[in-house]
Design an enzyme around this catalytic site. Structure first.
Site, mmCIF file in Angstrom:
data_model
loop_
_atom_site.group_PDB
_atom_site.id
_atom_site.type_symbol
_atom_site.label_atom_id
_atom_site.label_comp_id
_atom_site.label_asym_id
_atom_site.label_seq_id
_atom_site.Cartn_x
_atom_site.Cartn_y
_atom_site.Cartn_z
ATOM 1 N N LYS A 46 5.535 -18.194 4.415
ATOM 2 C CA LYS A 46 5.855 -17.021 3.592
ATOM 3 C C LYS A 46 4.560 -16.516 2.934
ATOM 4 O O LYS A 46 3.731 -17.316 2.504
ATOM 5 C CB LYS A 46 6.877 -17.456 2.528
ATOM 6 C CG LYS A 46 7.161 -16.444 1.440
ATOM 7 C CD LYS A 46 8.254 -15.499 1.835
ATOM 8 C CE LYS A 46 8.438 -14.369 0.811
ATOM 9 N NZ LYS A 46 9.032 -13.177 1.425
ATOM 10 N N ALA A 71 14.491 -6.571 0.641
ATOM 11 C CA ALA A 71 13.511 -6.295 -0.415
ATOM 12 C C ALA A 71 13.359 -7.572 -1.234
ATOM 13 O O ALA A 71 13.661 -7.611 -2.416
ATOM 14 C CB ALA A 71 13.970 -5.139 -1.290
ATOM 15 N N GLY A 73 10.709 -8.887 -1.999
ATOM 16 C CA GLY A 73 9.684 -8.602 -3.017
ATOM 17 C C GLY A 73 8.613 -9.675 -3.104
ATOM 18 O O GLY A 73 8.013 -9.887 -4.158
ATOM 19 N N LEU A 74 8.372 -10.352 -1.969
ATOM 20 C CA LEU A 74 7.255 -11.302 -1.879
ATOM 21 C C LEU A 74 7.313 -12.397 -2.931
ATOM 22 O O LEU A 74 6.297 -12.746 -3.554
ATOM 23 C CB LEU A 74 5.917 -10.533 -1.939
ATOM 24 C CG LEU A 74 5.681 -9.598 -0.751
ATOM 25 C CD1 LEU A 74 4.519 -8.643 -1.023
ATOM 26 C CD2 LEU A 74 5.416 -10.365 0.543
ATOM 27 N N CYS A 133 3.602 -4.917 3.536
ATOM 28 C CA CYS A 133 4.969 -5.040 3.026
ATOM 29 C C CYS A 133 5.425 -3.704 2.428
ATOM 30 O O CYS A 133 4.774 -3.181 1.527
ATOM 31 C CB CYS A 133 5.054 -6.132 1.967
ATOM 32 S SG CYS A 133 6.748 -6.351 1.382
HETATM 33 C C1 LIG Z 1 13.933 -11.512 4.612
HETATM 34 C C2 LIG Z 1 12.587 -11.153 5.151
HETATM 35 C C3 LIG Z 1 11.446 -11.578 4.467
HETATM 36 C C4 LIG Z 1 10.173 -11.264 4.967
HETATM 37 N N1 LIG Z 1 9.070 -11.699 4.292
HETATM 38 C C5 LIG Z 1 7.830 -11.440 4.798
HETATM 39 C C6 LIG Z 1 6.661 -11.931 4.164
HETATM 40 O O1 LIG Z 1 6.712 -12.637 3.133
HETATM 41 N N2 LIG Z 1 5.460 -11.621 4.702
HETATM 42 C C7 LIG Z 1 5.331 -10.880 5.851
HETATM 43 O O2 LIG Z 1 4.218 -10.646 6.314
HETATM 44 N N3 LIG Z 1 6.431 -10.401 6.499
HETATM 45 C C8 LIG Z 1 7.665 -10.670 5.994
HETATM 46 N N4 LIG Z 1 8.773 -10.208 6.653
HETATM 47 C C9 LIG Z 1 8.611 -9.450 7.918
HETATM 48 C C10 LIG Z 1 8.762 -10.365 9.148
HETATM 49 O O3 LIG Z 1 7.778 -11.371 9.169
HETATM 50 C C11 LIG Z 1 8.690 -9.539 10.455
HETATM 51 O O4 LIG Z 1 7.432 -8.915 10.535
HETATM 52 C C12 LIG Z 1 9.780 -8.460 10.525
HETATM 53 O O5 LIG Z 1 11.006 -8.947 10.014
HETATM 54 C C13 LIG Z 1 9.984 -7.951 11.959
HETATM 55 O O6 LIG Z 1 10.404 -8.975 12.827
HETATM 56 P P1 LIG Z 1 11.974 -9.199 13.213
HETATM 57 O O7 LIG Z 1 12.503 -7.895 13.719
HETATM 58 O O8 LIG Z 1 11.945 -10.280 14.248
HETATM 59 O O9 LIG Z 1 12.654 -9.630 11.958
HETATM 60 C C14 LIG Z 1 10.048 -10.498 6.164
HETATM 61 C C15 LIG Z 1 11.207 -10.065 6.823
HETATM 62 C C16 LIG Z 1 12.458 -10.381 6.344
HETATM 63 C C17 LIG Z 1 13.675 -9.910 7.096
#
Ligand SMILES: Cc1cc2nc3c(=O)[nH]c(=O)nc-3n(C[C@H](O)[C@H](O)[C@H](O)COP(=O)(O)O)c2cc1C
Length: 309
Positions: A46, A71, A73-74, A133
């Site tokens: 994460k 969302a 929110g990191l 993000c």
């Molecule tokens: C719940 C959730 C939390 C995420 N948290 C992060 C994060 O902390 N850092 C990041 O670079 N991307 C984050 N992402 C983006 C994912 O790493 C990924 O780039 C994005 O979901 C697209 O891939 P997918 O269609 O397979 O989900 C998050 C996505 C989701 C759904």
């Protein structure tokens, strides 16, 4: 002969191309290690920042037509604490031969550099710099990934303090992803993860007559993102010869093969875990192997970027 799923990502040997995407599967060492045990080719942590963050209140993640809108929110414990989690994670993943990718973010180039210095102490195999993000704009303004100059500044700041493999996580929300990638490459990036979530978007509770997410808006992921992610990876790999972890809507072996043909070296898997859990990694590997056998493909390197013609 069995098709070979192994890939070489910036000098790292992965058993298969499927990479746990950042933020999707908890942030504890045990859960990240479990993804490796379940068959992920590499695991991304994460995103963490120098200062710990609580993130946005619930509801923060909603299912949406086979994908998600989020969302979060990191939310993270801060890079100093994350460094310890990453150390434990690395200890569990090394014997499995599964590389660890540590994700960081910040509000300024200097904050990114400080986060990189801290997580580097855990000796991850790659540092992934999340500049994309879309659901923290209220606090941090427009993501760095929407501006080539800003993307280059962050990349250069991290490059100045970290000599290991450096990947930059790009946004689909720019009309100029190639310009952003090129600027980051010139500033020292070794590769890219493309893409982060799309949007931001919104869902509305028609009874309450208001947005459902507490943050009102959030990033969209899952199947809707696949065609956009494919186009982004295609454009980046047409312009630059750096490796890309193609991410966005990978939920089948067929989507995976499309992403490799678009030019991706490895494949990020996020939303597909939401319903299925870590069993998704075995399923994707099995589906990809079957498809490769049917298409007469012995190794992914044979078809990487072949859609460029
Ligand atoms: C719940 C959730 C939390 C995420 N948290 C992060 C994060 O902390 N850092 C990041 O670079 N991307 C984050 N992402 C983006 C994912 O790493 C990924 O780039 C994005 O979901 C697209 O891939 P997918 O269609 O397979 O989900 C998050 C996505 C989701 C759904």
């Amino acid at each position: 002969m069995e098709p070979n799923l192994g890939v070489n990502l910036a000098g790292l040997e992965l058993h298969n191309p499927f990479v746990l995407a950042s933020g999707i599967w908890g942030s504890a060492a045990e859960t990240l290690i479990r993804a490796g045990q379940a068959g992920a080719g590499a695991v991304t942590s994460k995103s963490c920042s120098v200062v710990p963050r609580r993130g946005h209140p619930n509801p923060a993640v909603l299912p949406w037509r086979g994908g998600l809108i989020n969302a979060v929110g990191l939310a993270n414990p801060g890079a100093a604490e994350e460094r310890l989690i990453l150390r434990d994670t690395q200890r569990g993943l090394r014997p499995l031969g599964v590389p660890l990718i540590a994700s960081i973010f910040g509000g300024t180039p200097d904050e990114y550099a400080r986060a990189a210095e801290l997580v580097a102490q855990a000796e991850p195999d790659i540092i992934e710099v999340n500049i994309s993000c879309p659901n923290v704009q209220n606090e941090f303004g427009v993501p760095f990934a929407l501006d080539p100059g800003a993307a280059a500044q962050v990349t250069a700041a991290v490059r100045a303090v970290y000599s290991g493999r450096l990947f930059i996580k790009l946004s689909p929300n720019t009309p100029a992803i190639t310009a952003v990638a090129r600027a980051a490459a010139q500033a020292g990036a070794d590769g890219f993860t493309a893409v982060n979530t799309l949007g931001p978007g919104m869902l509305i509770d028609t009874h309450a007559r208001m947005p459902i997410l507490s943050n009102r808006i959030g990033g969209i992921s899952g199947p809707a993102l696949l065609p956009i992610a494919l186009r982004c990876v295609y454009e980046i790999t047409q312009a630059l010869s750096l490796p890309v972890i193609g991410t966005g809507g990978i939920a089948s072996g067929e989507a995976a093969l499309q992403m490799v043909m678009a030019g991706a070296t490895a494949l990020g898997v996020g939303s597909a875990l939401a319903g299925e859990g870590t069993a998704v990694f075995q399923r994707l590997s099995a589906e990809l192997r079957t498809l490769m056998a049917a298409e007469g493909i012995a190794a992914l390197s044979e078809v990487r970027g072949c859609a460029h013609g």
